[in-house]
Scaffold this motif. Structure first.
Motif, mmCIF file in Angstrom:
data_model
loop_
_atom_site.group_PDB
_atom_site.id
_atom_site.type_symbol
_atom_site.label_atom_id
_atom_site.label_comp_id
_atom_site.label_asym_id
_atom_site.label_seq_id
_atom_site.Cartn_x
_atom_site.Cartn_y
_atom_site.Cartn_z
ATOM 1 N N VAL A 136 -9.845 -1.142 15.263
ATOM 2 C CA VAL A 136 -9.729 -0.967 13.816
ATOM 3 C C VAL A 136 -10.985 -1.476 13.122
ATOM 4 O O VAL A 136 -11.486 -2.557 13.426
ATOM 5 N N ASP A 137 -11.493 -0.685 12.207
ATOM 6 C CA ASP A 137 -12.638 -1.075 11.392
ATOM 7 C C ASP A 137 -12.158 -2.078 10.342
ATOM 8 O O ASP A 137 -11.370 -1.725 9.450
ATOM 9 N N PRO A 138 -12.587 -3.335 10.371
ATOM 10 C CA PRO A 138 -12.095 -4.351 9.437
ATOM 11 C C PRO A 138 -12.473 -4.084 7.980
ATOM 12 O O PRO A 138 -11.907 -4.708 7.075
ATOM 13 N N ALA A 139 -13.416 -3.178 7.767
ATOM 14 C CA ALA A 139 -13.817 -2.861 6.397
ATOM 15 C C ALA A 139 -12.967 -1.743 5.797
ATOM 16 O O ALA A 139 -13.164 -1.366 4.641
ATOM 17 N N ARG A 140 -12.026 -1.214 6.595
ATOM 18 C CA ARG A 140 -11.254 -0.067 6.112
ATOM 19 C C ARG A 140 -9.772 -0.279 6.396
ATOM 20 O O ARG A 140 -9.138 0.448 7.151
ATOM 21 N N ILE A 141 -9.218 -1.271 5.719
ATOM 22 C CA ILE A 141 -7.815 -1.622 5.890
ATOM 23 C C ILE A 141 -7.096 -1.495 4.547
ATOM 24 O O ILE A 141 -7.581 -1.962 3.521
ATOM 25 N N GLY A 142 -5.946 -0.830 4.576
ATOM 26 C CA GLY A 142 -5.161 -0.680 3.363
ATOM 27 C C GLY A 142 -3.721 -1.103 3.587
ATOM 28 O O GLY A 142 -3.241 -1.163 4.722
ATOM 29 N N ILE A 143 -3.036 -1.440 2.505
ATOM 30 C CA ILE A 143 -1.615 -1.771 2.576
ATOM 31 C C ILE A 143 -0.843 -0.764 1.737
ATOM 32 O O ILE A 143 -1.344 -0.271 0.720
ATOM 33 N N SER A 144 0.370 -0.457 2.185
ATOM 34 C CA SER A 144 1.157 0.541 1.485
ATOM 35 C C SER A 144 2.632 0.294 1.690
ATOM 36 O O SER A 144 3.045 -0.363 2.656
ATOM 37 N N GLY A 145 3.446 0.820 0.783
ATOM 38 C CA GLY A 145 4.890 0.726 0.914
ATOM 39 C C GLY A 145 5.560 1.587 -0.129
ATOM 40 O O GLY A 145 4.953 1.945 -1.147
ATOM 41 N N ASP A 146 6.816 1.956 0.136
ATOM 42 C CA ASP A 146 7.555 2.756 -0.829
ATOM 43 C C ASP A 146 8.806 2.005 -1.282
ATOM 44 O O ASP A 146 9.404 1.243 -0.530
ATOM 45 N N SER A 147 9.174 2.182 -2.543
ATOM 46 C CA SER A 147 10.359 1.572 -3.131
ATOM 47 C C SER A 147 10.305 0.046 -2.987
ATOM 48 O O SER A 147 9.358 -0.580 -3.458
ATOM 49 N N ALA A 148 11.283 -0.569 -2.290
ATOM 50 C CA ALA A 148 11.237 -2.014 -2.080
ATOM 51 C C ALA A 148 10.008 -2.403 -1.278
ATOM 52 O O ALA A 148 9.422 -3.474 -1.489
ATOM 53 N N GLY A 149 9.585 -1.530 -0.358
ATOM 54 C CA GLY A 149 8.349 -1.777 0.389
ATOM 55 C C GLY A 149 7.139 -1.747 -0.520
ATOM 56 O O GLY A 149 6.149 -2.452 -0.282
ATOM 57 N N GLY A 150 7.202 -0.932 -1.575
ATOM 58 C CA GLY A 150 6.125 -0.916 -2.563
ATOM 59 C C GLY A 150 6.057 -2.222 -3.329
ATOM 60 O O GLY A 150 4.978 -2.695 -3.679
ATOM 61 N N ASN A 151 7.215 -2.802 -3.587
ATOM 62 C CA ASN A 151 7.262 -4.116 -4.222
ATOM 63 C C ASN A 151 6.573 -5.152 -3.355
ATOM 64 O O ASN A 151 5.729 -5.934 -3.823
ATOM 65 N N LEU A 152 6.904 -5.151 -2.059
ATOM 66 C CA LEU A 152 6.326 -6.138 -1.143
ATOM 67 C C LEU A 152 4.832 -5.905 -0.943
ATOM 68 O O LEU A 152 4.058 -6.862 -0.839
#
Length: 283
Positions: free
Chosen positions: A55-71
């Motif tokens: 994994v390229d450490p410069a290209r990391i994202g976080i994502s989630g939907d609904s309650a996961g979007g809250n977190l």
């Protein structure tokens, strides 16, 4: 969590997807879910782990939907305040996220109060469950008695989700704010978590919001949570964050999972494709 992989000058057209699971109610209650995902994410961000999965450490994202979007939103705010955290998150993508529990009478809550999948009554019960609160408070919270004008603890935060200024006229339409003069101060006294930015990322300080990375927010017209996402996008933009707001007029809460027969809805396919396209272009 989404990441892209790089090999020298050439970027592979695929992503490593790290499913960040967390314990659920009634096994644990807020804020344990946030602690779970924070621990797991920090583990994944270790150089040896990133290297293992290329994994390229410069290209990391976080994502989630609904309650996961809250977190995901809460995690993003927590991480940008951690000066010792390396590497930094490049972007966050929030899909019809849950972002606040102070106002259950935004235009979208009023418009979609009985809409299937996520009616208002169910959403309020979910919040009470999250905090191990008292179901006797649900009806009072539906009419905003927990953040009435006589509840001093909520006064300073109410302006941060003033939808009359954060939402355009095309959204506010004929809807009126519901701000009772007197309510039930006992609710906030017994459930102070309602006013915690870790549970309600929409009410975070401006100084925190301005540190956040490029953000994608997907909202749906037929969803009580629509205005949570719209208001967060507006607050982030005001803080100088690069925001892409992706609104679907025919969308409903949870529609992105309806992409296979017999529930292969067009809007499910379009929301999924739009989300993936943004990730491909920005991650």
């Amino acid at each position: 969590m989404y990441t892209t992989q790089s090999q020298g000058w050439r970027t592979a057209f695929r992503a490593v997807v790290y499913p960040n699971t967390y314990r659920l109610v009634p096994k644990v209650y807020f804020p344990e879910q946030i602690h779970d995902i924070a621990r797991a994410t920090k583990y994944f961000l270790q150089p040896k782990v990133l290297q293992k999965y290329m994994v390229d450490p410069a290209r990391i994202g976080i994502s989630g939907d609904s309650a996961g979007g809250n977190l995901a939103a809460a995690l993003g705010q927590q991480f940008v305040q951690d000066a010792n955290l390396k590497p930094k998150i490049k972007l966050q993508a929030l899909i019809y996220p849950v972002l606040q529990a102070l106002d259950f009478n935004t235009p979208s809550y009023q418009q979609n109060s009985h809409t299937p999948i996520l009616p208002r009554y169910v959403m309020v019960k979910y919040w009470v469950d999250y905090f191990k609160g008292n179901y006797d408070f649900v009806q009072a919270m539906i009419v905003n008695n927990h953040t009435s004008l006589d509840v001093e603890e909520a006064a300073a935060l109410r302006a941060r989700l003033n939808w009359t200024s954060l939402l355009p006229a095309s959204i506010t339409k004929h809807y009126k704010p519901v701000v009772p003069t007197t309510g039930n101060a006992r609710i906030i006294q017994e459930i102070p978590q309602l006013l915690d930015a870790r549970s309600a990322p929409l009410i975070a300080d401006q100084e925190v919001l301005q540190l956040l990375p490029k953000t994608y927010i997907l909202t749906c017209e037929h969803d009580v949570l629509r205005d949570d996402g719209l208001m967060y996008a507006k607050r982030l933009e005001s803080a100088g964050v690069d925001v892409t707001l992706d609104h679907f007029e025919d969308g409903f809460h949870g529609c992105m999972i309806f992409t296979s027969w017999p529930t292969d809805f067009s809007v499910g396919i379009r929301t999924r494709n739009s989300f993936i396209k943004w990730l491909d272009q920005n991650l």
